[in-house]
Design a protein around this motif. Structure first.
Motif, mmCIF file in Angstrom:
data_model
loop_
_atom_site.group_PDB
_atom_site.id
_atom_site.type_symbol
_atom_site.label_atom_id
_atom_site.label_comp_id
_atom_site.label_asym_id
_atom_site.label_seq_id
_atom_site.Cartn_x
_atom_site.Cartn_y
_atom_site.Cartn_z
ATOM 1 N N UNK B 214 0.848 -1.183 0.000
ATOM 2 C CA UNK B 214 0.000 0.000 0.000
ATOM 3 C C UNK B 214 0.886 1.236 0.000
ATOM 4 N N UNK B 215 0.396 2.287 -0.632
ATOM 5 C CA UNK B 215 1.125 3.537 -0.663
ATOM 6 C C UNK B 215 0.202 4.641 -0.150
ATOM 7 N N UNK B 216 0.772 5.601 0.562
ATOM 8 C CA UNK B 216 -0.067 6.654 1.112
ATOM 9 C C UNK B 216 0.735 7.865 1.532
ATOM 10 N N UNK B 217 0.018 8.919 1.884
ATOM 11 C CA UNK B 217 0.672 10.120 2.388
ATOM 12 C C UNK B 217 0.170 10.393 3.798
ATOM 13 N N UNK B 218 1.006 11.054 4.573
ATOM 14 C CA UNK B 218 0.692 11.362 5.958
ATOM 15 C C UNK B 218 1.094 12.809 6.223
ATOM 16 N N UNK B 219 0.248 13.524 6.939
ATOM 17 C CA UNK B 219 0.599 14.901 7.223
ATOM 18 C C UNK B 219 -0.275 15.504 8.307
ATOM 19 N N UNK B 220 0.076 16.707 8.690
ATOM 20 C CA UNK B 220 -0.695 17.430 9.712
ATOM 21 C C UNK B 220 -2.128 17.614 9.235
ATOM 22 N N UNK B 221 -3.063 17.382 10.142
ATOM 23 C CA UNK B 221 -4.482 17.407 9.791
ATOM 24 C C UNK B 221 -4.899 18.770 9.225
ATOM 25 N N UNK B 222 -4.233 19.828 9.670
ATOM 26 C CA UNK B 222 -4.576 21.157 9.160
ATOM 27 C C UNK B 222 -4.273 21.295 7.674
ATOM 28 N N UNK B 223 -3.273 20.566 7.217
ATOM 29 C CA UNK B 223 -2.901 20.676 5.809
ATOM 30 C C UNK B 223 -3.663 19.685 4.925
ATOM 31 N N UNK B 224 -3.799 18.460 5.374
ATOM 32 C CA UNK B 224 -4.344 17.424 4.483
ATOM 33 C C UNK B 224 -5.858 17.275 4.584
ATOM 34 N N UNK B 225 -6.474 17.919 5.549
ATOM 35 C CA UNK B 225 -7.923 17.805 5.685
ATOM 36 C C UNK B 225 -8.600 19.159 5.431
ATOM 37 N N UNK B 226 -9.891 19.076 5.063
ATOM 38 C CA UNK B 226 -10.718 20.273 4.953
ATOM 39 C C UNK B 226 -12.112 19.883 5.437
#
Lengths: 254, 254
Positions: B214-226
DNA sequence: GTGCCTCGTTCGACAATGCTAAACGCTATC
DNA sequence: GATAGCGTTTAGCATTGTCGAACGAGGCAC
């Protein structure tokens, strides 16, 4: 000398064989390479597979290294005391020098890279942690050979491959370089391993004043050299870093 | 079921024990932990030491993991086909998404990270290749559990630890999430593993249409979510990457 | 300083263990 | 459709790893 466990030695030989061969190997290849009966090799491989040290391609039946090795190898890094102490200092060295930083320890016949800080620019670089460097041509290797008797013996025994036109392979000349390394406290690699690439390294000592590793920087010869010699400020920075790590490990500065 | 080689199983158990314990372990600790006679444990450790899989502290006599594991573990990465194919695409994904990219495969009871591209900014980040992630709370884990039957069985058997207030540990609810994952072709992790961190992941298939990673990205919720949801353009980018790698591995796109 | 305890290591004998050789089923090849 | 090669399984033997006990060296408490 006490006897070692046969099946373990054979299992280790298999792992090294799988690590050496480019692609996956078949059971028959492995058995004949090690001079074992097929059933013997199969029993060892079956166990190694069950433990996660080797994997078998379901289609071809061939064997390759397993994921558990990656997990354990990473854990080795986590426990590594020298690496843990060096982490802070190597970052600073990369920043101040603008070049890639390598931390290496003696392992078997070469230098094992246990830490690697990328050159601080946006260029594409591949992590070389876990890779091996030769003793006779690299800055890290010369430092270890000059300060660690075991490394020195390995260098004498090893076959010294010429990588570039500037690689020194004759033992006499290498010994003179090692004397110089001991005298001045650092070693260089001026396009002796890779064309266009130069390096400086200095030894790291533990609390018993024994060399336990080496730290250095590597970069394009146009950047790190001036008039064909390593730039003095880079040598000083590397030596400062090595001293700082040594002090962290408990080595007395005098 | 055929019998496995006893001494190898014991040696593997020792390596895992050394990997688990924080600091170095003594011979007596190892022997009693595994229920072995001291002489038996010593014979195995002596061989492992000779092969470079464990090292012994000269002062205390304690044992720890050896450098050969790092060398072999790195070689495992070099041979890894999925990782080799994914290298190009994951760089693109990191650049286009602006976030850290992870590539994982099933290993034992979790996800083993075999590739990690740093978030493309100048922040200090630590490489997580070789680390394990849980199946029940991470995006990579959910994708694998939804598409690989073996991973699913592991998830059911495992004890599902709650990491944050949002971690789902009840099996019924997880199964519903996995159904949704299968239906929409990706999974998310919305602060279920780490506070303030969200992730998306999609499955990679081989030529037999079996999930191999599996491949994915991970990041701070403020950046990757809306609005509390993963941004759709990031989900699309991750799925595109997964499809590209799958196609490289020979999977038919239909 | 001295006793004691615990550590890692060595020794020797037993039998359980892993090794060997031959046969098996399977797939791919020609 | 026969053959050759693969990975795998089986059975029996003796080699091999295991065990319990004893050894010597360090370290700690008193």
């Amino acid at each position: 000398m006490a006897k070692n466990i046969q099946s373990l030695e054979r299992a280790a030989a298999m792992l090294r064989l799988l690590a050496g061969g480019e692609r996956r190997l078949g059971l028959s290849d492995i058995a004949s390479s090690l001079g074992l009966a097929k059933a013997t090799a199969h029993g060892i491989l079956r166990t190694l597979q069950h433990e996660g040290f080797v994997e078998q391609d379901p289609g071809s039946g061939r064997y390759q290294l397993g994921a558990e090795l990656l997990r354990l190898g990473t854990t080795y890094l986590d426990v590594h005391e020298l690496r843990a102490r060096a982490l802070v200092w190597t970052d600073d060295l990369a920043r101040s020098s603008g070049e890639a930083v390598y931390l290496g320890v003696l392992h078997q016949h070469g230098v094992l890279i246990v830490h690697h800080v990328f050159r601080p620019d946006d260029s594409r670089q591949v992590l070389e942690v876990g890779a091996m460097q030769p003793l006779h041509s690299t800055a890290l290797g010369k430092v270890l050979a000059a300060t660690d008797p075991v490394a020195h013996a390995e260098l004498v025994d090893a076959k010294r491959e010429p990588f570039t036109a500037r690689t020194v392979t004759e033992l006499d000349e290498i010994e003179r370089t090692l004397d110089l390394t001991r005298a001045q406290g650092y070693a260089t690699d001026n396009e002796e391993t890779l064309e266009g690439v130069a390096a400086v390294a200095a030894p790291i000592y533990d609390r018993r004043r024994l060399a336990v590793g080496a730290v250095g920087i590597t970069g394009a010869v146009e950047r790190v050299c001036r008039d064909g010699e390593l730039r003095p400020e880079l040598i000083a920075a590397v030596r400062d870093t090595a001293r700082s790590v040594s002090r962290d490990l408990g080595a007395k500065p005098f």
